[in-house]
Enzyme design. Sequence first.
Site, PDB file in Angstrom:
ATOM      1  N   HIS A 127       0.825  -1.207   0.000  1.00 41.27           N
ATOM      2  CA  HIS A 127       0.000   0.000   0.000  1.00 41.27           C
ATOM      3  C   HIS A 127       0.865   1.266   0.000  1.00 41.27           C
ATOM      4  CE1 HIS A 127      -3.200   2.815   0.842  1.00 41.27           C
ATOM      5  NE2 HIS A 127      -4.025   1.854   0.442  1.00 41.27           N
ATOM      6  N   PRO A 128       0.575   2.238  -0.876  1.00 40.07           N
ATOM      7  CA  PRO A 128       1.428   3.419  -1.027  1.00 40.07           C
ATOM      8  C   PRO A 128       1.118   4.590  -0.101  1.00 40.07           C
ATOM      9  CG  PRO A 128      -0.286   3.467  -2.683  1.00 40.07           C
ATOM     10  CD  PRO A 128      -0.461   2.173  -1.912  1.00 40.07           C
ATOM     11  N   CYS A 129       0.231   4.413   0.865  1.00 44.10           N
ATOM     12  CA  CYS A 129      -0.235   5.568   1.640  1.00 44.10           C
ATOM     13  C   CYS A 129       0.878   6.301   2.398  1.00 44.10           C
ATOM     14  CB  CYS A 129      -1.361   5.177   2.588  1.00 44.10           C
ATOM     15  SG  CYS A 129      -0.885   4.023   3.868  1.00 44.10           S
ATOM     16  N   ARG A 130       1.932   5.622   2.801  1.00 41.44           N
ATOM     17  CA  ARG A 130       2.999   6.299   3.564  1.00 41.44           C
ATOM     18  C   ARG A 130       4.314   6.388   2.788  1.00 41.44           C
ATOM     19  NH1 ARG A 130      -0.089   4.407   7.775  1.00 41.44           N
ATOM     20  NH2 ARG A 130      -0.648   6.051   9.208  1.00 41.44           N
TER      21      ARG A 130
END
Length: 169
Positions: A127-130
């Site tokens: 997941h690229p959220c951070r």
Amino acid sequence: MIEMTWKEFLAQAQEFLKISEQLGDGWVLYVKDSSEPNTFLKYSQKIKCKESNDGDLTLINVEYHIVYSVSYQVPMLLFQAHRSDGSLLDLEATWRVFMPETASKDLYQMLTQTDHPVLFRPFMALHPCRTAQVLDQFGQPSDNRVLTFISLYGPHVQLQLANAYGLSK
């Protein structure tokens, strides 16, 4: 946070590919068409792993894609893992193979199944959220954020870059 544009991603992916070609390690740049963002880096390898608790090792073919996330404006790592008989690892099997030490409540936040933004097929994704925050922690921005991204995120899914990537200019 420093955001990355599509053009910056593409330029840095092309720089990464030049290093790969010098090292002869097999990365390719896949170009679907000239539309944004229909280009990504691709790499395949075979890994041995314990897929079950019986202790037997299984040979798995993994195809990694480094794509541009339009939503987060960062590189994103997607991959598919296939057994030697061609069957695709499902989400639970992927968790067991690639993230056996991670608490089950955290897995959906880290590794999830999503549609590939270029190929429109299901792939596993970190997941690229951070990602932007992680890349920004280096103080002075990296000369090649795609290279930095792969170096940081790849080992979580058994994707290791040769040390020679860090020596190239």
